[in-house]
Design a protein around this motif. Structure first.
Motif: not given
Length: 377
Positions: A164, A368-369, A115-116, A141, A118, A372-373, A160, A139
Motif C-alpha cells: 500500500a 489500489y481502488y 472501507d470506503r 489506506d 479510500l 486493494g494494492r 503502512g 489511518e
C-alpha cells in the motif's frame, strides 16, 4: 469513481498534489473535485493547470460552519481544520476516494462507516523531522511518499505495508519548473545569492536569534545578495502591516519576502547559490542540485546521530549568530566534502526523477481502488 482532493490548509499544498488531480481527471470514469479551505487556493489551482496546459478540475470551497468561520476570522488561530472537516463530513464521505497532502485528514478517515472512501496520503514536505512519520498516517489506506527514505520509515513505524505504498518522486519539481519559465532576475546587481529559509516552528526555528544579526552582517558588504524566504506559514497569520514592515527592510542586495508566490514555487531555492537554514524540508529542494549549505543550531540541539537531523550532514552547522556571514563566506570552499552526502540524502528524500510522476501517482490510486494494492512494474 468519484475522487475528492482535499486541500485543508494553505495554498502551498496545491503544489504537492494538484497535478495528480489533473492526471486523474483525464481518465475515463474519474470524476474529480478539488475542495479547499483557504480562499486563495483557486488562483493557484488555475496557475498550475495553465502551466500544464489543461483546464482546472472543478473546485469547491469547504463549508466552515459557525465555529470554523469564527476561528478563521481571527487569523492567528489558523484554518480551523477539524471544524471545517466536521462541517463537510457527510458530503466528503460520499466519495469513493479522498486524497490529501496533510495527515490531519486522518480525523475524517476515522469517521467513515466502512472501507470506503479510500483515503490516500500524498506526502508534501521531504524533511527528516519526526512529524513526517506521525501516527495519524496509519489511518490512510494508500501512501504516496516521494522517495525510499520515507517509504522505509512508514514500514518501520508500522504506518503502512509495502503493498500500500508507492514512491512517486517529488511532484512539486515538475510543477515549478514550468511556472518559472521567463522569470526576471531577482537583483539588479549579479552576485552570488544566499537564501535564508527558516522554518515556522518556534521551538526549532532560528528566526528570532538569526534575523537581526544576519541583516546587520549582510548590510555592510557587497559580496553576496541575500534572500530572506521564511516558511510560507510563518507570516500567514500576521497582519498585512506586520508583513509590510519586514518587506520594507529590503535593499538593493537584500530581498525580504513574507507572502509572495515565490515562497511556494521554488523560485528562490533555484536562484540561490548558498543555503542558510534550520529544520525546513525545503533544503532538499535546494540540494536537488548540490550547492553549499550552512545550518543554524542556535537552540544547541544534540543533533549528531539523530535521524531527525539527517540533513544537517549536508553542510557546516554553526551555533553562534555572530558567525553567520563568516560561515557563508567559507561555504563554497567547504562544499566539496559535502557533495556526495548531499546527493545520497537528497535522492533518498525526493526519490527518483520519475517522468510524469503525477501520472504514476494516478496509476497507483486507480490500481489500489480496483485491486486493494499497488501494481508495481
Amino acid at each position: 469513481m468519484k475522487i475528492a482532493f482535499l486541500f485543508i490548509a494553505e495554498a502551498y499544498q496545491t503544489y504537492h498534489g494538484y497535478t495528480i488531480a489533473l492526471a486523474l481527471a483525464k481518465r475515463e470514469g474519474c470524476d474529480v473535485v478539488a475542495y479547499y479551505n483557504d480562499p486563495t487556493v483557486p488562483e493557484h489551482l488555475e496557475r498550475i493547470a495553465a502551466a500544464n496546459g489543461v483546464t482546472p478540475v472543478p473546485a469547491k470551497r469547504l463549508k466552515r460552519g459557525f465555529l470554523g468561520w469564527l476561528i478563521q476570522s481571527i487569523r492567528i488561530l489558523g484554518m480551523a481544520k477539524n471544524q471545517v472537516m466536521r462541517a463537510n463530513m457527510r458530503e466528503l464521505l460520499s466519495y469513493d476516494v479522498i486524497v490529501s497532502v496533510e495527515n490531519t485528514v486522518a480525523w475524517l478517515a476515522k469517521r467513515r462507516k466502512s472501507d470506503r472512501p479510500l483515503f490516500v496520503f500524498k506526502s508534501h514536505g521531504a524533511g527528516d523531522r519526526d512529524v513526517a512519520w506521525h501516527p495519524r498516517i496509519a489511518e490512510f489506506d494508500l501512501l504516496l511518499p516521494h522517495g525510499t527514505k520515507t517509504a522505509e520509515r512508514y514500514v518501520e513505524q508500522g504506518l503502512g505495508q509495502p503493498a500500500a505504498i508507492r514512491t512517486t518522486g517529488y511532484l512539486k519539481t515538475d510543477v515549478t519548473e514550468r511556472l518559472r519559465e521567463g522569470q526576471q532576475a531577482l537583483f539588479d546587481t549579479a552576485r552570488p545569492t544566499v537564501i535564508y529559509n527558516p522554518h515556522k516552528d518556534r521551538k526549532q526555528s532560528s528566526w528570532r536569534q538569526a534575523i537581526e544579526p544576519m541583516l546587520d552582517q549582510f548590510a555592510g558588504q557587497d559580496i553576496f545578495n541575500l534572500i530572506v524566504a521564511p516558511h510560507v506559514k510563518m507570516f500567514r497569520r500576521r497582519s498585512a502591516s506586520a508583513r509590510q514592515r519586514w518587506e520594507n527592510r529590503s535593499t538593493d542586495s537584500i530581498l525580504i519576502d513574507t507572502c509572495s508566490d515565490r515562497l511556494l514555487d521554488n523560485s528562490y531555492t533555484v536562484a540561490a547559490d548558498i543555503y542558510i537554514g534550520d529544520v525546513s524540508s525545503q533544503v532538499y529542494e535546494f540540494t536537488a542540485r548540490p550547492r553549499p549549505c550552512v545550518f543554524l543550531n542556535f537552540n544547541k540541539i544534540d543533533w549528531r546521530d539523530n535521524p531527525n537531523y539527517l540533513f544537517w550532514q549536508m553542510g557546516e552547522v554553526i551555533e553562534d549568530p555572530a558567525e553567520i556571514f563568516a560561515a557563508v563566506a567559507r561555504a563554497r570552499d567547504l562544499h566539496p566534502q559535502y557533495i556526495e552526502i548531499q546527493k545520497k540524502l537528497t535522492s533518498d528524500a525526493l526519490g527518483d526523477d520519475i517522468r510524469d510522476g503525477a501520472e504514476y501517482a494516478a496509476d497507483a490510486i486507480v490500481d489500489y481502488y480496483r485491486h486493494g494494492r499497488t501494481l508495481r512494474d
